[in-house]
Scaffold this motif. Structure first.
Motif, mmCIF file in Angstrom:
data_model
loop_
_atom_site.group_PDB
_atom_site.id
_atom_site.type_symbol
_atom_site.label_atom_id
_atom_site.label_comp_id
_atom_site.label_asym_id
_atom_site.label_seq_id
_atom_site.Cartn_x
_atom_site.Cartn_y
_atom_site.Cartn_z
ATOM 1 N N VAL A 1 0.750 -1.399 0.082
ATOM 2 C CA VAL A 1 -0.071 -0.043 -0.262
ATOM 3 C C VAL A 1 0.860 1.126 0.066
ATOM 4 O O VAL A 1 1.857 1.356 0.817
ATOM 5 N N LEU A 2 0.427 2.163 -0.858
ATOM 6 C CA LEU A 2 1.225 3.488 -0.860
ATOM 7 C C LEU A 2 0.233 4.393 -0.434
ATOM 8 O O LEU A 2 -0.792 4.543 -0.698
ATOM 9 N N VAL A 3 0.789 5.154 0.737
ATOM 10 C CA VAL A 3 -0.085 6.579 1.329
ATOM 11 C C VAL A 3 0.385 7.768 0.704
ATOM 12 O O VAL A 3 1.628 8.059 0.923
ATOM 13 N N ILE A 4 -0.520 8.563 -0.069
ATOM 14 C CA ILE A 4 -0.138 9.563 -0.125
ATOM 15 C C ILE A 4 -0.894 10.879 0.547
ATOM 16 O O ILE A 4 -1.900 10.790 0.527
ATOM 17 N N GLU A 5 -0.310 11.344 1.344
ATOM 18 C CA GLU A 5 -0.738 12.635 2.231
ATOM 19 C C GLU A 5 0.186 13.688 2.320
ATOM 20 O O GLU A 5 1.211 13.518 2.222
ATOM 21 N N GLY B 1 5.092 5.125 2.255
ATOM 22 C CA GLY B 1 4.499 6.557 2.095
ATOM 23 C C GLY B 1 5.783 7.520 2.429
ATOM 24 O O GLY B 1 6.542 7.853 1.262
ATOM 25 N N LYS B 2 6.275 7.930 3.713
ATOM 26 C CA LYS B 2 7.132 8.883 3.908
ATOM 27 C C LYS B 2 8.640 8.193 3.469
ATOM 28 O O LYS B 2 9.515 8.783 3.211
ATOM 29 N N SER B 3 8.552 6.802 3.515
ATOM 30 C CA SER B 3 9.828 6.058 3.177
ATOM 31 C C SER B 3 9.362 4.846 2.274
ATOM 32 O O SER B 3 8.130 4.394 2.475
ATOM 33 N N ASP B 4 10.126 4.268 1.527
ATOM 34 C CA ASP B 4 10.009 3.153 1.139
ATOM 35 C C ASP B 4 10.233 1.902 1.940
ATOM 36 O O ASP B 4 10.568 2.028 3.244
ATOM 37 N N ALA B 5 10.300 0.589 1.220
ATOM 38 C CA ALA B 5 10.168 -0.595 2.025
ATOM 39 C C ALA B 5 11.769 -0.793 2.556
ATOM 40 O O ALA B 5 11.677 -1.558 3.699
ATOM 41 N N GLU B 6 12.567 -0.123 2.113
ATOM 42 C CA GLU B 6 13.907 -0.011 2.939
ATOM 43 C C GLU B 6 14.282 0.939 3.442
ATOM 44 O O GLU B 6 15.202 1.319 4.037
ATOM 45 N N GLY B 7 13.221 1.937 3.871
ATOM 46 C CA GLY B 7 13.351 3.157 4.897
ATOM 47 C C GLY B 7 14.078 4.153 4.282
ATOM 48 O O GLY B 7 14.385 5.252 4.970
ATOM 49 N N ARG B 8 14.114 4.164 2.799
ATOM 50 C CA ARG B 8 14.614 5.533 2.310
ATOM 51 C C ARG B 8 13.550 6.472 2.023
ATOM 52 O O ARG B 8 12.437 6.065 2.084
ATOM 53 N N PRO B 9 13.895 7.734 1.931
ATOM 54 C CA PRO B 9 12.825 8.840 1.800
ATOM 55 C C PRO B 9 12.225 8.564 0.605
ATOM 56 O O PRO B 9 12.734 8.200 -0.661
ATOM 57 N N LEU B 10 10.623 8.654 0.592
ATOM 58 C CA LEU B 10 10.079 8.507 -0.722
ATOM 59 C C LEU B 10 9.281 9.766 -0.907
ATOM 60 O O LEU B 10 9.606 10.786 -1.514
ATOM 61 N N ILE B 11 8.057 9.856 -0.354
ATOM 62 C CA ILE B 11 7.097 11.000 -0.273
ATOM 63 C C ILE B 11 7.530 12.034 0.683
ATOM 64 O O ILE B 11 7.508 11.591 1.615
ATOM 65 N N GLU C 1 6.866 11.594 -10.224
ATOM 66 C CA GLU C 1 7.926 10.635 -10.645
ATOM 67 C C GLU C 1 7.854 9.382 -9.379
ATOM 68 O O GLU C 1 8.173 8.332 -9.923
ATOM 69 N N ILE C 2 7.402 9.670 -8.188
ATOM 70 C CA ILE C 2 7.416 8.607 -7.292
ATOM 71 C C ILE C 2 6.269 7.907 -7.844
ATOM 72 O O ILE C 2 6.461 6.404 -7.750
ATOM 73 N N VAL C 3 5.090 8.150 -8.113
ATOM 74 C CA VAL C 3 3.974 7.517 -8.599
ATOM 75 C C VAL C 3 4.131 6.637 -9.787
ATOM 76 O O VAL C 3 4.050 5.463 -9.997
ATOM 77 N N ALA C 4 4.886 7.287 -10.588
ATOM 78 C CA ALA C 4 5.332 6.778 -12.171
ATOM 79 C C ALA C 4 6.189 5.390 -11.846
ATOM 80 O O ALA C 4 5.843 4.255 -12.364
#
Length: 540
Positions: free
Chosen positions: A351-355, A382-392, A405-408
């Motif tokens: 699940v990807l949380v976009i907020e 959400g704010k990080s990916d499965a490896e804990g790297r920054p995402l949103i 870019e993140i969603v794509a």
């Protein structure tokens, strides 16, 4: 021959006074219309209620009082009272007083529904009053909306602001409208929720929402509101039973642990009401032929950012469904409704949380699923990916250009048929040639004829401190002005600083609005400390 007008009788006044149909509303007008619509709904239900509005002006809610005054006597004639407050905490205290009306044997109406408003820093300033108000509660025939004008991008505030976390700390439910129409719908929902659970209810009014305008279908909103189950129906459908002593405002309610217990009971009532009356919406639901494999949760304005990303990527909701992507939009962001969220994640691997900003929804979702069995506990990003790297990003304003870019990449990783990464570059900032002109910026300056042009100047050899207001622009002019403090604290930082410096004196700029709001307390502190400084009360 031109097409005939659909509504030739339409006027600008319809924004507030039309009873049905489609109207064009600004965010500020939506807040006023809320009060009028609630009064009409109560009258239709046989309740003789009144409305109450109070707060303190400040961008993005800087024009609420002006809109009320423009509405004229008709606003009061409809049973709505407006109190322009000296500051935010006094407005919140006045709102608390309205919830006592229902238990007053000398009352002149059945109850009072109230709306408090203020910009984000005003939420902070009024924190004690809002926290007490929420704890003491609303009345069953009243209800309270707490409208927070949040400036996520630090456009007109001393720092970026998000009120959601403060509301959570006070155990106050939070609604997150995505547009002007939802300001109206969610506001009506908030009062219904407040009346059931006894909480005050937070309504986030992001600058990009409340400072916008849009077409609003009043008939659709009324139809949705008419479908909400009342208190008895909620209890029958959910099995919820409030404690014997109730959840609402009462007296006596002296200091005790019962207040804390009641706050927990109120959130249980929120859960029951939200389970029966949903404002969360399933946007995409794959078919059994192509079952859902992954999901996206959105909330508030971030949902529209996500939908714009899909448009830019040329991906339809039908294509998402065919690829097994489920999408769920939350209206109630705290507390999230558990039964629908568990149903949403069923069968999903991720699940990807976009907020916006802080992980308000994401943190709750992770806590909800932490002890869930295998098959009902997907990875949550959400704010990080499965490896804990920054995402949103949790900082700055969330915009489609920051999200695309993140969603794509996420969609492409889950289904090759959704790979639109080649289309991303058209929507992200292109590289610019660097030259000397790139550094040229026009700094904001005082308007021609503004008194601040002269009043912020200081004698040679002197220095000044700025305050809250447009006169802060003296900080980047050649006026020996530096430093900044929160509203109402002007000069008090110098009171302590002066004890440890050889500088004998400073000037402190103080807007006349700030003086009336809370600045006179700072002056009293400076006088009590015998500090050496000169306050300049600036006329706006």
């Amino acid at each position: 021959m031109p097409d005939a007008l659909v509504r030739p009788q339409a006027t600008l006044a319809d924004a507030l006074w039309a009873d049905a149909g489609t109207v064009c509303l600004s965010g500020t007008q939506a807040l006023l219309r809320l009060l009028l619509m609630q009064r009409a709904r109560d009258a239709a239900a046989g309740l003789d209620t009144r409305g109450f509005l109070s707060g303190y002006r400040g961008s993005p809610l800087g024009a609420v009082d002006l809109a009320v005054w423009r509405a004229g006597a008709a606003f009061a004639e409809r049973g709505i009272r407006f109190l322009p407050a000296v500051n935010e905490e006094l407005a919140a205290t006045a709102v608390l007083g309205t919830q006592r009306v229902a238990s007053d044997p000398e009352r002149s109406c059945d109850g009072v529904f109230a709306l408090w408003y203020g910009k984000g820093p005003g939420v902070d300033r009024a924190g004690d009053a809002l926290k007490h108000g929420n704890a003491y509660g609303s009345s069953p025939t009243g209800g309270v909306l707490v409208v927070a004008g949040d400036d996520h991008g630090c456009v007109s505030s001393s720092m970026p602001h998000q009120s959601d976390l403060a509301f959570q700390a006070w155990q106050m439910p939070v609604l997150a409208p995505a547009n002007v129409a939802e300001l109206v719908e969610f506001g009506l929902y908030g009062w219904a929720l407040s009346r059931y659970c006894g909480n005050w209810v937070g309504l986030t009014a992001l600058s990009e929402v409340v400072e916008s305008a849009g077409t609003v279908d009043l008939d659709l909103i009324q139809a949705r509101a008419a479908a909400w189950a009342g208190a008895e129906a909620v209890r029958a459908a959910s099995g919820h039973r409030p404690p014997a002593e109730g959840l609402h405002y009462r007296w006596p309610d002296l200091p005790s642990l019962a207040i804390e217990t009641r706050l927990a009971d109120k959130l249980a009532a929120v859960a029951a009401f939200a389970r029966v009356n949903a404002i969360d919406r399933r946007i995409v639901e794959p078919t059994p032929a192509a079952p859902a494999r992954v999901g996206i949760v959105t909330a508030g304005k971030a949902h529209l950012d996500f939908m714009e990303v899909l448009r830019r990527l040329d991906i339809t909701t039908e294509q998402l469904a065919a690829a097994g992507v489920r999408v769920h939009k939350l209206g109630l962001t705290y507390p999230i409704e558990a039964t629908r969220m568990r149903a949403f994640v069923c069968g999903l691997a991720e699940v990807l949380v976009i907020e916006e900003k802080a992980p308000v929804v994401e943190t709750q979702l992770k806590a909800l699923l932490f002890n869930a069995p295998d098959g009902a506990r997907p990875r949550v990003l959400g704010k990080s990916d499965a490896e804990g790297r920054p995402l949103i990003a949790a900082t700055g304003e969330l915009r489609p250009s920051r999200l695309i870019e993140i969603v794509a990449a996420w969609l492409a990783a889950h289904d090759a048929a959704l790979d639109r990464r080649a289309q991303v570059r058209d929507f992200t900032p292109p590289e610019l040639l660097s030259n000397a002109a790139d550094a040229v910026r026009r700094l904001p300056y005082f308007c021609a004829g503004c008194p601040h042009n002269t009043s912020t100047r200081v004698p040679a050899g002197s220095t000044a401190r700025p305050g809250i207001g447009c006169h802060v622009m003296a900080s980047w002019m050649e006026r020996s002005t530096a430093g900044l403090i929160q509203m109402g604290g002007e000069g008090v930082d110098w009171v302590s600083h002066a004890m440890f410096t050889r500088v004998p004196h400073v000037f402190q700029n103080l807007g006349d609005g700030t003086y009336y709001h809370s600045g006179y307390l700072a002056i009293r502190q400076a006088v009590a400390a015998k500090a050496t400084l000169t306050y300049k009360i600036l006329y706006n």
